[in-house]
Design an enzyme around this catalytic site. Structure first.
Site, PDB file in Angstrom:
ATOM      1  NE  ARG A  95      -2.954   0.475   3.288  1.00 41.99           N
ATOM      2  CZ  ARG A  95      -2.228   0.512   4.416  1.00 41.99           C
ATOM      3  NH1 ARG A  95      -1.392   1.516   4.635  1.00 41.99           N
ATOM      4  NH2 ARG A  95      -2.341  -0.434   5.319  1.00 41.99           N
ATOM      5  CE  LYS A 124     -12.568   9.315 -17.981  1.00 32.62           C
ATOM      6  NZ  LYS A 124     -12.845  10.568 -17.279  1.00 32.62           N
ATOM      7  CE1 TYR A 139     -16.269  12.945 -15.171  1.00 33.89           C
ATOM      8  CE2 TYR A 139     -15.755  12.765 -12.844  1.00 33.89           C
ATOM      9  CZ  TYR A 139     -16.139  12.186 -14.038  1.00 33.89           C
ATOM     10  OH  TYR A 139     -16.381  10.843 -14.090  1.00 33.89           O
ATOM     11  CG  ASP A 147      -9.484  17.051 -13.999  1.00 29.06           C
ATOM     12  OD1 ASP A 147      -8.826  16.478 -14.894  1.00 29.06           O
ATOM     13  OD2 ASP A 147     -10.492  16.545 -13.464  1.00 29.06           O
TER      14      ASP A 147
HETATM   15  C1  LIG Z   1     -13.342  10.870 -15.895  1.00 30.94           C
HETATM   16  C2  LIG Z   1     -12.909  12.126 -15.269  1.00 30.94           C
HETATM   17  C3  LIG Z   1     -12.620  12.190 -13.899  1.00 30.94           C
HETATM   18  C4  LIG Z   1     -12.823  11.012 -12.968  1.00 30.94           C
HETATM   19  O1  LIG Z   1     -11.955   9.976 -13.227  1.00 30.94           O
HETATM   20  P1  LIG Z   1     -12.278   8.413 -12.937  1.00 30.94           P
HETATM   21  O2  LIG Z   1     -11.060   7.747 -13.415  1.00 30.94           O
HETATM   22  O3  LIG Z   1     -13.509   8.067 -13.707  1.00 30.94           O
HETATM   23  O4  LIG Z   1     -12.515   8.294 -11.474  1.00 30.94           O
HETATM   24  C5  LIG Z   1     -12.167  13.397 -13.400  1.00 30.94           C
HETATM   25  N1  LIG Z   1     -12.021  14.483 -14.179  1.00 30.94           N
HETATM   26  C6  LIG Z   1     -12.303  14.455 -15.497  1.00 30.94           C
HETATM   27  C7  LIG Z   1     -12.120  15.696 -16.294  1.00 30.94           C
HETATM   28  C8  LIG Z   1     -12.751  13.284 -16.089  1.00 30.94           C
HETATM   29  O5  LIG Z   1     -13.048  13.274 -17.400  1.00 30.94           O
END
Ligand SMILES: *Cc1c(COP(=O)(O)O)cnc(C)c1O
Length: 393
Positions: free
Chosen positions: A47, A196, A99, A171
């Site tokens: 961890r 993504k 988001y 982000d």
């Molecule tokens: C998908 C997404 C998240 C969240 O990520 P997960 O991997 O689904 O938990 C956060 N910010 C943006 C801009 C996203 O597209």
């Protein structure tokens, strides 16, 4: 690609020193044998640290031009760990069309612990400045935003953060470090949903945090070890494998998205197109200044601005598959009002620009001409449906 050319990126992925393995080894283990209590080879319990995860963390720190990288079980777990830097009474100033999952986390989890969020249109940096109080500890932006592709000036907002003594977290999921490095523009923290573009193949859920400074990195590492939302070794390896082709993929995503956005802009059924690569985009110049490309996400609204029309469209495409998520090789589309942004109250959603008919495309790596043909036939289907309805009524 400013800092991150493909050569540098590919060779930031190390060859295994022990065996020469060209692929990063997967250390599928929970614990590490110690020679004496506290005497070990740098790892004690998985961890706290795992060599496969640590390799990914080093790679992303380099890619984002930061000091410390930390890998999490999801993008939201990464965001959650940053929020845990705060305490009751602190305030966050956040971009308004944030988001949906981040909005849910801020509202339904952190509000009850006494952390308050003010949402502002961050496309005007002075709106951020005006919302800051002496309780503000964190500024939170996404740029481009999801799903209306709004652009905020990272450098200007970083200056505001510095002057106000708060952290700026960006982000960077939509741009990816292949196009934009917020830490180089003055941000303190970057978060990613590595689910993504970094993963890139729609085959995992992962999150990353990168800090500019060592101290903040140590704080978030402490939070991660204390809270436990780590990324598994195999998934760390998958993200590394995705990163190997990041520049190549992102280049093609951008080219395809530009072609799709230009097609949509010329289509009579389309009302607005949101893509930072279009000259018509309100902050095209800022996007061009701070990123080396405009990304693979395109959103648009229909002249017939109803959920019904959008539902028909998103079920009429063949290559664009109807699914949440984005950034993979296969094109996807979604209807935010009924999917990703369902948890945001209707009035708030509309006010932030997410119209009832807004459709978001994640433009994949197919041939652009095939993708455009797919959209064309979907528009035709809606038209036929409309005609049939008029005739039958
Ligand atoms: C998908 C997404 C998240 C969240 O990520 P997960 O991997 O689904 O938990 C956060 N910010 C943006 C801009 C996203 O597209």
């Amino acid at each position: 690609m400013s800092n991150n050319n493909a050569t540098k990126l590919i060779h930031s992925i190390p060859v295994d020193e022990l065996t020469g393995a060209i692929s990063v080894p997967i250390y599928q283990t929970s614990t590490f044998v110690q020679e004496a209590p506290g005497v070990n080879k740098g790892y004690d319990y998985a961890r706290t640290g795992n060599p496969t995860r640590a390799t990914l963390e080093k790679i992303i720190a380099q890619l984002e031009n930061g000091h410390t990288g930390i890998a999490f079980g999801s993008g939201l777990a990464a965001i959650d760990s940053v929020l845990k830097l705060l305490q009751a009474g602190d305030e966050i100033v956040a971009v308004d069309d944030i988001y949906g999952g981040a909005f849910r986390l801020f509202t339904h989890i952190y509000q009850k612990f006494g952390i308050h969020v003010k949402y502002v249109d961050a496309t005007q940096a002075e709106n951020v400045f005006n919302a800051i109080s002496d309780k503000t500890k964190l500024i939170w932006i996404e740029t481009p935003t999801n799903p209306t592709l709004k652009i905020s000036d990272i450098e200007a907002i970083a200056k505001i953060a510095k002057a106000s003594g708060c952290w700026l977290c960006v982000d960077n999921t939509f741009a990816s470090p292949a196009l934009q490095q917020p830490l180089s523009l003055g941000a303190d923290i970057v978060v990613h949903s590595a689910t993504k573009y970094l993963g890139g193949h729609s085959d995992l859920i992962a999150g990353l945090v990168v800090t500019k400074e060592k101290e903040l990195g140590e704080k978030i590492k402490f939070i991660q070890n204390a809270s436990g939302a780590i990324l598994a070794p195999f998934d760390s390896w998958l993200v590394i494998r995705g990163i190997e082709t990041l520049p190549l993929r992102v280049k093609q995503h951008c080219a395809n998205a530009q072609a799709v956005a230009e097609f949509l802009e010329s289509h009579p059924e389309v009302d607005k197109v949101f893509y930072p690569g279009l000259k018509s985009h309100i902050n095209h110049d800022i996007a061009a200044k701070q990123a080396s490309g405009f990304g693979g996400i395109v959103s648009f609204t229909l002249k017939n601005d109803t959920e019904n029309a959008a539902t028909q469209f998103v079920t009429a495409t063949q290559y664009f598959k109807l699914a949440e998520s984005l950034g993979g090789v296969k094109s996807l589309l979604c209807h935010p009002a009924q999917m990703t942004h369902k948890s945001i109250p209707v009035e708030k959603r509309r006010a932030s620009g997410v119209a009832d008919s807004l459709i978001r495309l994640s433009v994949g790596l197919e041939e652009a001409t095939d993708l455009i043909a797919d959209l064309k036939q979907a528009f035709k289907k809606i038209n036929n449906y409309k005609t049939e309805k008029i005739i039958s009524e």
